[in-house]
Write a protein that holds these residues in place. Structure first.
Motif, short mmCIF file in Angstrom:
data_model
loop_
_atom_site.label_atom_id
_atom_site.label_comp_id
_atom_site.label_asym_id
_atom_site.label_seq_id
_atom_site.Cartn_x
_atom_site.Cartn_y
_atom_site.Cartn_z
N GLU A 177 0.86 -1.19 0.00
CA GLU A 177 0.00 0.00 0.00
C GLU A 177 0.89 1.24 0.00
O GLU A 177 1.07 1.90 1.04
N ARG A 204 0.24 4.64 1.79
CA ARG A 204 0.41 4.81 3.24
C ARG A 204 1.73 5.49 3.60
O ARG A 204 1.96 5.83 4.76
N ARG A 212 -10.97 7.48 9.66
CA ARG A 212 -10.79 6.50 8.58
C ARG A 212 -11.32 7.07 7.26
O ARG A 212 -10.85 6.70 6.19
N PRO A 222 -8.44 0.49 7.20
CA PRO A 222 -8.07 0.63 8.62
C PRO A 222 -7.08 1.76 8.81
O PRO A 222 -6.40 2.18 7.86
N HIS A 226 -4.31 1.71 10.31
CA HIS A 226 -2.93 1.26 10.17
C HIS A 226 -2.87 0.07 9.22
O HIS A 226 -3.80 -0.73 9.15
N GLU A 227 -1.76 -0.02 8.51
CA GLU A 227 -1.55 -1.14 7.61
C GLU A 227 -1.57 -2.44 8.39
O GLU A 227 -1.03 -2.52 9.50
N LYS A 228 -2.22 -3.45 7.83
CA LYS A 228 -2.31 -4.73 8.51
C LYS A 228 -0.91 -5.33 8.66
O LYS A 228 -0.21 -5.55 7.67
N PRO A 229 -0.48 -5.57 9.89
CA PRO A 229 0.88 -6.11 10.08
C PRO A 229 0.96 -7.55 9.58
O PRO A 229 -0.01 -8.30 9.60
N ARG A 230 2.14 -7.89 9.12
CA ARG A 230 2.36 -9.27 8.73
C ARG A 230 2.30 -10.16 9.97
O ARG A 230 2.77 -9.77 11.04
N GLN A 231 1.74 -11.32 9.81
CA GLN A 231 1.57 -12.21 10.94
C GLN A 231 2.92 -12.66 11.49
O GLN A 231 3.74 -13.22 10.77
#
Length: 390
Positions: A207, A210, A221, A300, A302-307
């Motif tokens: 993304e 961002r 948002r 969201p 914040h960018e979805k964090p990597r698991q």
């Protein structure tokens, strides 16, 4: 009082003509193939002016061949140079800056020597090309054209003079740095780093919008959605016009527009008068699209964090990261090697999230070079041993 080093004003063999035809390129390739040894390579972009980071001028110099200034924008594909340069080393100042745009033109080195990275491995606090040239060769380089619009045609003679000088100093700089690395017992470190750079790929962002400066200050948002749509519209317009996106709207202006509450494209034009009617209309459509999104479709904050699997709480993890960073900082100061060269900070952070792991094996699997592991693993292992276990 020490006297200032002399200014290197003109290339030893004069300013070569710009190569901008297929016939001239073919002749240049023949000459370069007849040369010997490493090849000094540089590229000039038009960052902040044109869209993207493509090379508008590529400079090469080789012993026995001379200096060549290639109009890469006109010539396009430069892959024909690769066989001529063979397996010999390309000497580049800051490979991570120049290699991607050279690769975009089809150029692919078989071996590398990064003069900036070499200076950093030696612990030099100033490692720009001008500073390195002054320290190694005792000459000053004028750098007033580094941010010029290299898409300009014809290129001014003063700019070509500057471009030719940049590659003229690279080969003698390389020789001095090579000897200093040998004397400091760091040549093996450099060899591993240079080999690693052959596979360098710029970081990809899922993304990219961002990365808009100032986005983190937004709490709504809906405003974040507007930034996303406006960023994508700005990027598309910039690509089509071949201009840097910031020349349409700077990031701070994009943020301001997202929060502005505009009601029409006229409102946009009233504030940003340099925009055309078509540009303002396109931006307003993007703004309106984001304004009409359903709540569930908003991005969201914040960018979805990597698991990442970690047995540690957020507080414990922060403590572990701080402890490992402190240990690496001490090692960096002891060895006089920058901490980010000694070991990538991202690897240190990833290691902190692990429990019951062999540090050397972890770093090797993560891509650390042998010299980095040899120096860092004992220090990191000791630091981890002094921390509570999960």
């Amino acid at each position: 009082m020490t006297s200032e080093p002399p200014l290197l004003e003109t290339p030893a063999n004069g300013i070569p003509d710009v190569v901008d035809t297929a016939e001239e390129l073919s002749s240049s390739i023949t000459s370069l193939a007849a040369g010997q040894g490493p090849i000094a390579v540089d590229a000039e972009r038009a960052s902040g002016i044109r869209y993207g980071q493509r090379a508008f001028l590529v400079q090469l110099r080789r012993q026995g061949a001379g200096t060549f200034l290639l109009d890469s924008e006109t010539l396009g594909d430069l892959s024909g140079l690769n066989p001529a340069l063979g397996s010999d080393e390309w000497v580049i100042h800051s490979v991570t800056q120049d290699l991607p745009c050279l690769q975009d033109r089809g150029m692919a080195p078989a071996a590398l020597f990064d003069t900036e990275l070499a200076a950093r491995l030696l612990g030099w606090d100033k490692f720009g090309l001008a500073a390195v040239a002054e320290r190694t060769l005792g000459v000053r380089l004028a750098k007033e054209h580094s941010a010029a619009d290299w898409s300009t045609r014809p290129l001014p003679k003063a700019w070509l003079n500057y471009a030719a000088l940049d590659v003229e100093v690279l080969l003698p700089i390389r020789d001095v740095l090579h000897q200093e690395l040998l004397d400091a017992d760091r040549w093996e470190f450099a060899e591993q780093e240079f080999a690693h750079l052959l596979d360098f790929v710029p970081k990809h962002f899922d993304e990219p919008w961002r990365r808009t400066h100032g986005l983190s200050k937004l709490r709504s948002r809906r405003d974040i959605a507007r930034v996303r749509e406006l960023w994508q519209a700005r990027d598309a317009m910039a690509r089509e016009a071949d201009i840097a996106p910031s020349r349409l709207l700077r990031d701070r202006e994009l943020i301001a527009l997202a929060r502005s509450g505009v009601k029409s494209s006229d409102d946009i034009m009233a504030t940003w008068r340099r925009l055309s009617r078509a540009e303002a209309s396109r931006l307003f459509r993007a703004y309106r699209k984001a304004s009409r999104l359903r709540a569930e479709d908003l991005p969201p904050r914040h960018e979805k964090p990597r698991q990442r699997q970690s047995p540690f709480t957020h507080t414990d993890l922060k403590e572990r990261v701080a402890a490992l960073k402190s240990a690496m900082s001490e090692l960096s100061q002891k060895l006089v090697i920058p901490h980010d060269v000694l070991l990538q900070p991202a690897l240190v952070k990833s290691l902190a999230a692990q429990s019951h792991v062999d540090v050397g094996d972890f770093l090797a699997e993560a891509g650390a070079r042998p010299w980095q592991i040899e120096l860092s693993a004992p220090v990191l292992t000791d630091a981890l041993a002094r921390l509570p276990r999960a």
